[in-house]
Design a protein around this motif. Structure first.
Motif, PDB file in Angstrom:
ATOM      1  N   LEU A  93       0.836  -1.201   0.000  1.00 38.05           N
ATOM      2  CA  LEU A  93       0.000   0.000   0.000  1.00 38.05           C
ATOM      3  C   LEU A  93       0.870   1.249   0.000  1.00 38.05           C
ATOM      4  CD1 LEU A  93      -2.735  -0.881   2.635  1.00 38.05           C
ATOM      5  CD2 LEU A  93      -3.030  -0.685   0.166  1.00 38.05           C
ATOM      6  N   ARG A  94       1.936   1.200   0.777  1.00 39.62           N
ATOM      7  CA  ARG A  94       2.796   2.373   0.883  1.00 39.62           C
ATOM      8  C   ARG A  94       3.535   2.620  -0.411  1.00 39.62           C
ATOM      9  NH1 ARG A  94       4.394   0.516   6.866  1.00 39.62           N
ATOM     10  NH2 ARG A  94       2.586   1.459   7.815  1.00 39.62           N
ATOM     11  N   ARG A  95       3.997   1.550  -1.040  1.00 47.32           N
ATOM     12  CA  ARG A  95       4.743   1.704  -2.286  1.00 47.32           C
ATOM     13  C   ARG A  95       3.868   2.298  -3.380  1.00 47.32           C
ATOM     14  NH1 ARG A  95       8.668  -2.256  -1.443  1.00 47.32           N
ATOM     15  NH2 ARG A  95       7.073  -3.850  -1.345  1.00 47.32           N
ATOM     16  N   ALA A  97       1.606   4.483  -3.289  1.00 48.50           N
ATOM     17  CA  ALA A  97       1.241   5.890  -3.230  1.00 48.50           C
ATOM     18  C   ALA A  97       2.400   6.823  -2.929  1.00 48.50           C
ATOM     19  CB  ALA A  97       0.153   6.083  -2.182  1.00 48.50           C
ATOM     20  N   SER A  98       3.533   6.324  -2.541  1.00 47.27           N
ATOM     21  CA  SER A  98       4.553   7.232  -2.030  1.00 47.27           C
ATOM     22  C   SER A  98       5.921   6.581  -2.068  1.00 47.27           C
ATOM     23  CB  SER A  98       4.212   7.587  -0.590  1.00 47.27           C
ATOM     24  OG  SER A  98       5.270   8.301  -0.017  1.00 47.27           O
TER      25      SER A  98
END
Ligand SMILES: [Zn+2]
Lengths: 187, 212
Positions: A93-95, A97-98
């Protein structure tokens, strides 16, 4: 290679030591046993079927690479896999979006101090004992605990699903967790 | 560069996340910002680490009972074919790396904020806040929940003093006015669901400057 249906908790523990030694047949057996459950968990947390499929492969590649760090004195196999799956999903999830990532220490990287007092047999049984404890909860608490643990749906949605007031969901969940915690403290 | 000393592995602070929050954390359900705040609390709290370990055992047990979702027919073969791939570099998820990248913005003398990216949840806010002794944050309301982990110094809110290592959880409908306690600056990690709503004009200006 054992058939998946033959694989109880003790056999899973044996699979892990064979996987750590590079045994691909043992890896395949574990995959067949656990991968569809990992995918189901990821889907419940909101991943599409395709994304869950891909993440599940990543989870099992991590299982393969870190198998030698699996310590049966610390966690059951399914617990270990569960935590890897949870962390992979959060990383994913983190990868998406950011470029900034952050998060929890994965269990495989956790520090290795404090040798556990548990022996291997006790911990391979621990997931089973929790499962038994769950089946001994009253049915209303069982329903709340599995719904709230797996579904990203807020407690409000659980209240709606079960057609009970929100306060009741929270108090049932708390009761169920208290009882389970009492069991888990003995593990 | 903002750095905090590693916590004593046996330390147990006084104020902890609620059991529901730890359960959501263990299950992977917490929103990105709250996940970070709870993870930061866990680094300094042996009690909550052991709670989370128990809840993870619960997760492992429930994983045994979840209805399996069938995989594509070639999933096993595809995975076996990838076993010899080199491992990808581990993601940078170390909190210190993250904090090192956070840029401070001074709001008024004594107060700075350092916003932290909240991937996949642009409406949420995560930030470090530093408030000097004697100062107080703007009186504010928020539309969603708020979590605060005290990293250094001490904070007073609602008549309770929160020390370094403590975590404070507030429900969405509370209005409150946390103050620094003692004579040391207080540095906290805040996460909110939705933007903060200051209730005074000075607060609105400060919050606008800070981008929180
Ligand atoms: Zn704690």
């Amino acid at each position: 290679m054992p058939k998946p249906s033959d694989t109880g908790p003790v056999e899973i523990g044996q699979l892990m030591s064979r996987i750590a030694a590079g045994d691909r047949a043992a890896f395949a057996a574990l995959f067949q046993l656990a991968a569809p459950r990992v995918k189901a968990y990821l889907v419940r947390l909101g991943s599409s079927s395709a994304a869950a499929e891909e993440l599940t492969q990543d989870v099992f590649l991590t299982v393969w690479r870190k198998a030698d760090r699996f310590d049966p004195a610390k966690a059951g196999v399914m617990t270990w896999i569960f935590v890897i799956a949870r962390n992979r999903r959060i990383d994913g999830l983190r990868r998406e979006a950011s470029t900034v990532t952050y998060g929890t220490t994965p269990p495989e990287a956790a520090d290795d101090d404090a040798p556990s007092a548990h022996d291997q047999a006790a911990t391979t049984q621990s997931e089973q004992r929790v499962r038994q404890a769950i089946t001994q909860l009253p049915p209303d608490q069982q329903a709340v605990i599995s719904l709230s643990y797996w579904d990203e749906a807020a407690h409000a949605a659980i209240a709606q699903t079960l057609n009970i007031p929100l306060g009741t969901v929270k108090s049932r969940l708390r009761l169920a967790l208290m009882r389970l915690r009492a069991v888990m403290e003995d593990l | 560069m903002i750095q905090f000393p590693p916590a004593d592995p046996r330390s147990v602070p006084n104020h902890h996340p609620a059991l529901d929050t730890l359960t959501e954390y263990a299950a992977g359900q917490l929103r990105a910002g709250f996940d970070l705040v709870v993870a930061t609390h866990l680094r300094g709290c042996a009690r909550c680490r052991s709670e989370v370990a128990a809840l993870e055992t619960l997760g492992g047990s429930l994983l045994n009972t979840i209805a399996p979702a069938p995989l594509n027919a070639n999933a096993l073969a595809a995975t076996l074919a990838r076993l010899d791939e080199p491992a990808p570099p581990p993601p940078a998820r170390n909190l210190d790396q993250l904090l090192a990248g956070a840029r401070r913005r001074w709001i008024v003398p004594g107060i700075w904020v350092a916003p932290i990216d909240t991937p996949h949840d642009p409406d949420d806010r995560v930030f470090l806040l530093r408030v000097g002794p004697g100062a107080s944050t703007a009186h504010h309301r928020h539309s969603g929940a708020e979590m605060t982990q005290v990293l250094s110094g001490a904070l007073s809110d609602g008549g309770i003093i929160y020390q370094a290592g403590d975590m404070v959880e507030l429900a969405g409908d509370d209005a409150h006015h946390p103050k620094v306690a003692g004579d040391q600056p207080c540095i906290c990690l805040f996460a909110t669901q939705g933007r903060l709503k200051p209730t005074t004009l000075a607060g609105r200006i400060a919050f606008a400057l800070a981008g929180v």
